[in-house]
Design a protein around this motif. Structure first.
Motif, short mmCIF file in Angstrom:
data_model
loop_
_atom_site.label_atom_id
_atom_site.label_comp_id
_atom_site.label_asym_id
_atom_site.label_seq_id
_atom_site.Cartn_x
_atom_site.Cartn_y
_atom_site.Cartn_z
N ARG A 230 0.83 -1.21 0.00
CA ARG A 230 0.00 0.00 0.00
C ARG A 230 0.86 1.25 0.00
NH1 ARG A 230 -2.91 -1.15 4.19
NH2 ARG A 230 -1.68 0.00 5.73
N ALA A 231 1.90 1.27 0.81
CA ALA A 231 2.78 2.43 0.87
C ALA A 231 3.52 2.63 -0.45
CB ALA A 231 3.78 2.28 2.02
N LEU A 232 4.00 1.55 -1.06
CA LEU A 232 4.69 1.65 -2.35
C LEU A 232 3.76 2.22 -3.42
CD1 LEU A 232 6.64 -1.73 -2.48
CD2 LEU A 232 7.63 0.54 -2.22
N CYS A 233 2.54 1.71 -3.47
CA CYS A 233 1.60 2.17 -4.48
C CYS A 233 1.23 3.64 -4.27
CB CYS A 233 0.35 1.29 -4.46
SG CYS A 233 -0.74 1.54 -5.87
N ALA A 234 0.96 4.02 -3.03
CA ALA A 234 0.62 5.41 -2.74
C ALA A 234 1.76 6.35 -3.08
CB ALA A 234 0.24 5.55 -1.26
N ALA A 235 2.98 5.94 -2.76
CA ALA A 235 4.14 6.77 -3.10
C ALA A 235 4.30 6.89 -4.61
CB ALA A 235 5.40 6.18 -2.47
N GLY A 236 4.12 5.76 -5.32
CA GLY A 236 4.24 5.80 -6.77
C GLY A 236 3.20 6.70 -7.41
N VAL A 237 1.97 6.63 -6.93
CA VAL A 237 0.91 7.49 -7.45
C VAL A 237 1.25 8.97 -7.20
CG1 VAL A 237 -1.49 8.20 -7.11
CG2 VAL A 237 -0.91 5.77 -7.32
N THR A 238 1.71 9.28 -6.01
CA THR A 238 2.06 10.66 -5.68
C THR A 238 3.17 11.18 -6.57
OG1 THR A 238 1.42 10.28 -3.37
CG2 THR A 238 2.80 12.19 -3.82
N ILE A 239 4.23 10.38 -6.73
CA ILE A 239 5.36 10.79 -7.56
C ILE A 239 4.92 11.02 -8.99
CG2 ILE A 239 7.56 10.01 -8.54
CD1 ILE A 239 7.92 8.42 -5.88
N ASN A 240 4.15 10.07 -9.56
CA ASN A 240 3.77 10.20 -10.95
C ASN A 240 2.78 11.34 -11.19
OD1 ASN A 240 5.44 8.23 -11.93
ND2 ASN A 240 3.81 6.98 -12.80
N PHE A 241 1.88 11.57 -10.24
CA PHE A 241 0.92 12.66 -10.44
C PHE A 241 1.64 14.00 -10.50
CE2 PHE A 241 -1.82 16.05 -8.85
CZ PHE A 241 -2.90 15.94 -9.72
N PHE A 242 2.44 14.30 -9.48
CA PHE A 242 3.11 15.60 -9.46
C PHE A 242 4.25 15.66 -10.49
CE2 PHE A 242 1.07 15.54 -5.26
CZ PHE A 242 0.40 16.73 -5.33
N GLY A 243 4.86 14.51 -10.80
CA GLY A 243 5.84 14.49 -11.87
C GLY A 243 5.21 14.79 -13.21
N SER A 244 3.98 14.30 -13.44
CA SER A 244 3.27 14.60 -14.68
C SER A 244 2.87 16.06 -14.75
CB SER A 244 2.04 13.69 -14.79
OG SER A 244 1.38 13.88 -16.00
N VAL A 245 2.45 16.63 -13.62
CA VAL A 245 2.18 18.07 -13.57
C VAL A 245 3.42 18.84 -13.97
CG1 VAL A 245 1.68 20.00 -12.01
CG2 VAL A 245 0.36 17.88 -11.83
N TYR A 246 4.55 18.45 -13.42
CA TYR A 246 5.83 19.11 -13.68
C TYR A 246 6.21 19.00 -15.16
CZ TYR A 246 10.95 19.69 -13.33
OH TYR A 246 12.25 20.09 -13.51
N MET A 247 6.13 17.78 -15.71
CA MET A 247 6.58 17.58 -17.09
C MET A 247 5.65 18.23 -18.10
SD MET A 247 9.43 16.22 -16.88
CE MET A 247 9.61 16.13 -18.67
N ALA A 248 4.38 18.39 -17.76
CA ALA A 248 3.45 19.04 -18.67
C ALA A 248 3.85 20.49 -18.94
CB ALA A 248 2.04 18.98 -18.11
N LEU A 249 4.54 21.10 -17.96
CA LEU A 249 4.87 22.53 -18.07
C LEU A 249 6.36 22.79 -18.21
CD1 LEU A 249 2.54 23.84 -15.20
CD2 LEU A 249 2.04 23.77 -17.65
N PHE A 250 7.19 21.78 -18.04
CA PHE A 250 8.63 22.03 -17.92
C PHE A 250 9.22 22.66 -19.18
CE2 PHE A 250 13.04 20.73 -18.64
CZ PHE A 250 13.64 21.37 -17.57
N VAL A 251 8.91 22.11 -20.35
CA VAL A 251 9.50 22.65 -21.58
C VAL A 251 9.10 24.10 -21.78
CG1 VAL A 251 9.55 22.44 -24.09
CG2 VAL A 251 9.69 20.38 -22.68
N LEU A 252 7.81 24.39 -21.63
CA LEU A 252 7.34 25.77 -21.78
C LEU A 252 7.99 26.68 -20.74
CD1 LEU A 252 5.38 27.71 -23.18
CD2 LEU A 252 3.64 27.03 -21.52
N TYR A 253 8.09 26.20 -19.50
CA TYR A 253 8.70 26.98 -18.42
C TYR A 253 10.18 27.25 -18.70
CZ TYR A 253 10.48 27.98 -13.70
OH TYR A 253 11.10 28.54 -12.62
N ALA A 254 10.90 26.20 -19.13
CA ALA A 254 12.34 26.36 -19.38
C ALA A 254 12.60 27.34 -20.52
CB ALA A 254 12.97 25.00 -19.68
N LEU A 255 11.74 27.32 -21.54
CA LEU A 255 11.94 28.20 -22.69
C LEU A 255 11.55 29.64 -22.39
CD1 LEU A 255 10.54 25.91 -25.54
CD2 LEU A 255 12.95 26.49 -25.14
N THR A 256 10.43 29.85 -21.70
CA THR A 256 9.89 31.20 -21.53
C THR A 256 10.32 31.86 -20.22
OG1 THR A 256 7.84 30.30 -20.58
CG2 THR A 256 7.91 30.65 -22.96
#
Length: 429
Positions: A230-256
């Motif tokens: 349960r802890a592994l799955c919850a941690a993986g979900v948390t990492i991937n959710f906020f990592g996906s938020v980050y990656m959705a904006l990273f290229v635009l953020y880095a360029l602008t």
């Protein structure tokens, strides 16, 4: 089992033919995937004039099968006595699907819906492949060598991450994007051939069929009811959710916002792969000394670094690049350490007859949340601005530390006999 009997010291992995075949199969498919990761969107956007909405659907088509059939694939994997033929079939179907893209381009039939259909077929094969590959790994690799083997697979992924984009760019320039996709088709065929060449007998004892949804509930209940899983799955979900938020904006953020040239943005991405290589090299040694639990618990402490550095990045371009590159290397090490230890711990803690369903449950949740994170990141970026979203993501990923450090994973496990070696002395992790 090719890696040696439980009563004797296993043959080193580098000398095991079956492991080398598995590793080679992973290496070629990861490289081919990196080529398609660039070539398919370029084909859609540049050659077919895809709209932003179509590009979003194309991206989602690959991960959608995790939500649609991920749990069922895990139940199917536990029912099978032999997993290798299914893996070969998945690679073969993926190869044929990818090969239809250049064929359709030549005949003038290629369209964005065609690309979306291919992405969905390949994504479906990937879900099934991953579901059966997890229990298959226990057949080929000795229990005491699984962490090292998983690290080897992560190193193959890291090499592809570093070299793949450059190869993809070169192929797109030389033979155009649709024909560059043929490399991915060939990589799937090569993987199918390599996996088919594995000689280790498959001794998996299939679970008795009791109805698909009953078996799926068993997998869900095992993950939810087991404090470590349960802890592994919850941690993986948390990492991937906020990592996906980050990656959705990273290229635009880095360029602008940061002002990095496009070439340096690519270099930062390559630094993540370099970190992955370093992580794959050191994690087996660290786990032998400290155990998977402690290495995983320490790896989550590094996850917020990338988010915080990105949120703070400002000033001269050279300074921002160096900070982002260093944080990308750190993130690459942390991600590989977490992934390798998570796989080894899941194999250790899960009964053999439930490995397919437990792995599928984790994949369903951890991979499925990527789509939600990307959508949330785009919406939050529109409403709040780019830099505030990075700070929110940094705060969110901090909760991963709580999931792990407040679970039994903060302690070394008590040795227990393994399903693969019930009569052998248990090894302390």
């Amino acid at each position: 089992m090719t890696s040696g009997s439980p009563a004797t010291k296993p043959v080193p992995l580098r000398k095991q033919r079956d492991y080398r075949l598995l590793l080679s199969a992973r290496a070629v498919t990861e490289t081919g995937t990196e080529v398609s990761r660039l070539a398919v969107p370029l084909t859609a956007a540049v050659l077919l004039g895809a709209s932003p909405a179509q590009m979003g659907v194309l991206t989602a088509a690959t991960s959608l099968p995790y939500l649609l059939i991920g749990l069922q694939a895990g139940a199917l994997a536990d029912r099978l006595r032999r997993h290798r033929p299914v893996m070969v079939a998945c690679d073969t179907v993926s190869a044929v699907a990818m090969a239809t893209i250049p064929a359709a381009w030549i005949t003038g039939l290629l369209s964005v819906p065609w690309l979306i259909a291919v992405a969905f077929v390949v994504g479906t094969c990937s879900v099934i492949f991953r579901a059966v590959n997890f229990p298959h790994l226990a057949t080929v690799i000795h229990e005491s060598q699984r962490t090292e083997a998983l690290a080897g697979f992560q190193s193959a992924f890291a090499v592809a991450t570093v070299a793949g984009p450059g190869l993809a760019g070169l192929l797109v320039q030389l033979i155009t994007a649709p024909f560059a996709i043929l490399v991915d088709a060939v990589s799937f065929l090569a993987s199918a051939f390599l996996i088919r060449s594995i000689k280790a007998p498959e001794n998996h004892t299939p679970a008795a069929p009791r109805g698909m949804w009953t078996e799926i509930r068993e997998g869900l209940g095992t993950v939810a009811g087991h404090p470590v899983l349960r802890a592994l799955c919850a941690a993986g979900v948390t990492i991937n959710f906020f990592g996906s938020v980050y990656m959705a904006l990273f290229v635009l953020y880095a360029l602008t916002a940061v002002g990095l040239p496009a070439g340096l943005v690519g270099a930062v991405t390559a630094c993540f792969g370099v970190g992955g290589l370093l992580g794959a090299a050191v994690v087996p040694r660290l786990t032998r000394r400290f155990g998977e639990n402690r290495v995983l618990a320490c790896s989550v402490l590094l996850f917020p670094v990338d988010f915080v550095v990105a949120a703070l990045a400002s000033g001269p371009v050279w300074r921002s690049f160096l900070l982002l590159a260093a944080s990308a290397v750190t993130s690459g090490i942390a991600v590989v350490a977490f992934s390798v230890c998570m796989g080894a711990i899941t194999l250790r803690e899960t009964p053999a007859e439930l490995r397919g369903r437990v792995n599928a449950t984790q994949s369903f949740m951890i991979q499925g949340v990527l789509t939600l994170g990307g959508l949330a990141g785009g919406l939050a970026g529109e409403l709040l601005g780019l830099r505030p979203v990075f700070w929110i993501s940094a705060a969110g990923v901090l909760t991963t530390i709580g999931w792990i450090w407040l679970s039994p994973l903060r302690h070394s496990p008590t040795p227990v006999p393994t399903a693969d070696a019930p009569d052998a002395p248990a090894r302390t992790r």
